[in-house]
Write an enzyme that holds these catalytic residues in place. Structure first.
Site, PDB file in Angstrom:
ATOM      1  N   GLU A  83       0.823  -1.227   0.000  1.00  0.00           N
ATOM      2  CA  GLU A  83       0.000   0.000   0.000  1.00  0.00           C
ATOM      3  C   GLU A  83       0.852   1.271   0.000  1.00  0.00           C
ATOM      4  OE1 GLU A  83      -3.233  -0.003   2.880  1.00  0.00           O
ATOM      5  OE2 GLU A  83      -3.294   2.184   2.877  1.00  0.00           O
ATOM      6  N   LYS A 256      -7.064  -0.459  11.751  1.00  0.00           N
ATOM      7  CA  LYS A 256      -6.531  -0.932  10.464  1.00  0.00           C
ATOM      8  C   LYS A 256      -5.294  -0.119  10.095  1.00  0.00           C
ATOM      9  CE  LYS A 256      -6.244  -1.298   5.764  1.00  0.00           C
ATOM     10  NZ  LYS A 256      -5.405  -0.519   4.845  1.00  0.00           N
ATOM     11  N   ASP A 272       4.267 -14.252  11.612  1.00  0.00           N
ATOM     12  CA  ASP A 272       2.919 -14.712  11.251  1.00  0.00           C
ATOM     13  C   ASP A 272       1.939 -13.548  11.427  1.00  0.00           C
ATOM     14  OD1 ASP A 272       0.371 -15.828  11.200  1.00  0.00           O
ATOM     15  OD2 ASP A 272       0.934 -17.612  12.349  1.00  0.00           O
ATOM     16  N   HIS A 369      -1.644  10.568  -0.877  1.00  0.00           N
ATOM     17  CA  HIS A 369      -1.638   9.328  -1.652  1.00  0.00           C
ATOM     18  C   HIS A 369      -1.408   9.587  -3.128  1.00  0.00           C
ATOM     19  CE1 HIS A 369      -4.086   6.407   1.079  1.00  0.00           C
ATOM     20  NE2 HIS A 369      -2.859   6.587   1.471  1.00  0.00           N
TER      21      HIS A 369
HETATM   22  C1  MEV Z   1      -5.685   3.403   5.192  1.00  0.00           C
HETATM   23  O1  MEV Z   1      -5.059   2.225   4.807  1.00  0.00           O
HETATM   24  C2  MEV Z   1      -5.587   3.624   6.691  1.00  0.00           C
HETATM   25  C3  MEV Z   1      -6.413   4.792   7.243  1.00  0.00           C
HETATM   26  O2  MEV Z   1      -7.771   4.634   6.848  1.00  0.00           O
HETATM   27  C4  MEV Z   1      -6.304   4.714   8.750  1.00  0.00           C
HETATM   28  C5  MEV Z   1      -7.240   5.629   9.491  1.00  0.00           C
HETATM   29  O3  MEV Z   1      -8.294   5.984   8.951  1.00  0.00           O
HETATM   30  O4  MEV Z   1      -6.894   5.966  10.645  1.00  0.00           O
HETATM   31  C6  MEV Z   1      -5.936   6.115   6.729  1.00  0.00           C
END
Ligand code: MEV
Length: 416
Positions: A83, A256, A272, A369
């Protein structure tokens, strides 16, 4: 060369020069450097020994996060991830934390839990297990003399009554520098007959628990109000945190983002990542799903972050030693124990979370991004070599990053 992870302009260097800098930092051999340069970390024979039915290998880019100062030590941190922006965001978060002394991190003893499911136990089974605890520990330790010699081994036995006909017996094992699944599963299987005897029940599942809540890592860092962008940004970031603390829909995304960073180090070091993911989210859900970080304002108005999560990762055994690229990644990190590796990962997770919250609370994440994303889209549209940068630049300029537009720009470029 001064051993610092603060390497201004690292991202602008050609790959060759980055490898040379990392090699000097970590004392890599010529073969290790060559392995990084070749992008060819895994030979067919090695891959074929790792899993079944091998037909190839999937390469994921490995980058290095800079600027990390953890417990006063500089680290360059290998991250394997597909990513865009993850490595840049971690480096950026670490750069800002560095202003206030970097990260302070610690890890508990590496205690993993082996579970034995017992059906139809006697009513006083928990007492009987408590009375027979030392016998279970001794039997478990007889399975792994090497681990015991290294200072690890079974430490304790606990019971949890789950239903009137079901008991879980937990063997707590200090697995030292291993991830621990092999040692713990062997012990659980070996101890099951004794557990049956003691409980008068019937043993069924005998397996490690990935909710490794006795093997936690924690990191904290203070982000100076002025480097963050002033009081208003600090307050908006705290509101962003509160959003995650109040709402599991947001908390899942918040976590995430944290795992973006942690998983990348887990993967780079051959650990792992499914186990780490399972542990992190189960831990986050222990009292209703919650963020893995906590953020607060210091009396001086700075932003202080803390992360705490289970990190079942090792530096010996398994893929960490079999995969040549993972071996080099561990050498670049230079960690001396699994606990130190967990401390590094926790710090990366905190830096990643800081960077995501900062972007979200200010300019949003799409802008950051854009450049790399545009390159990916240019590639998807069929651009090669120099065309990739030219198509991407044009799309960024136009603020339109779409495959159809990339195809148009590419077609025009090729006509001229
Ligand atoms: C994207 O991979 C991760 C984010 O969505 C994390 C977040 O929203 O804190 C930018």
């Amino acid at each position: 060369m001064e051993r610092t992870s603060r390497i201004p302009g690292f991202y602008q260097l050609p790959v060759e020069e980055r490898v040379a800098k990392v090699a000097a930092f970590a004392g890599l051999t010529e073969e290790e450097e060559a392995l990084l340069r070749s992008l060819d970390g895994l030979e067919r024979e090695t891959a074929d020994r790792m899993i079944e039915n091998v037909i190839g290998a999937l390469q994921v880019p490995m980058g290095v996060a800079t600027n990390f100062l953890i417990n006063g030590r500089d680290y360059l941190i290998p991250m394997a991830v597909e990513e865009t922006s993850v490595v840049a965001a971690a480096s950026n978060g670490a750069k800002q934390a560095r202003v206030s002394g970097g990260f302070t991190a610690r890890a508990t003893d590496p205690l993993m839990i082996g579970q034995i499911q017992v059906m139809h136990p006697a009513p006083d089974a928990p007492d009987r297990i408590a009375a027979g605890k030392q016998d279970i520990i001794d039997l478990a330790n007889a399975q792994d003399r090497v681990l015991v010699k290294l200072g690890g081994g079974a430490r304790d036995v606990e019971t949890r009554t789950l239903d009137k006909d079901m008991l879980a017996v937990h063997i707590l094992v200090d697995v030292r520098d291993a991830m621990g699944a092999n040692a713990v599963n062997t012990m659980a299987e070996a101890c099951a007959p004794l557990v049956e005897e003691l409980t008068g029940g019937e043993s069924r599942l005998r397996i490690i628990s990935n909710l490794a809540d006795r093997r936690l890592a924690e990191a904290t860092a203070v982000f100076h109000r002025e480097t963050v962008g002033g009081e208003e940004v600090v307050d908006h970031m705290l509101d962003a945190y509160r959003f995650a603390a109040l709402d599991p829909y947001r908390a899942a995304t918040h976590n995430k983002g944290i795992m973006n960073g942690i998983d990348a180090v887990v993967l780079a070091t051959g650990n792992d990542w499914r186990a780490v993911e399972a542990g992190a989210h189960a831990y986050a859900a222990r009292d209703g799903y919650a963020p893995l970080t906590q953020w607060e304002k210091t009396p001086e108005g700075h932003l202080k972050g803390t992360i705490r999560l289970p990190l079942a990762v090792g530096i010996v055994g398994g893929t960490t030693k079999v995969h040549p690229a993972a071996r080099v990644a561990l050498k670049i990190l230079g960690v001396q124990s699994a606990g130190e590796l967990a401390e590094v990962m926790a710090s990366v997770g905190l830096a990643q979370n800081f960077a995501a919250m900062h972007a979200l609370a200010t300019k949003g994440i799409q802008k950051g991004h854009m450049r790399l994303h545009a390159k990916n889209i240019a590639l998807t549209a069929g651009a090669v070599g120099e065309e990739i940068d030219r198509v991407a630049e044009q799309m960024v300029k136009e603020n339109t990053i779409r495959v159809d537009r990339a195809e148009e720009i590419l077609a025009k470029l090729r006509r001229t």
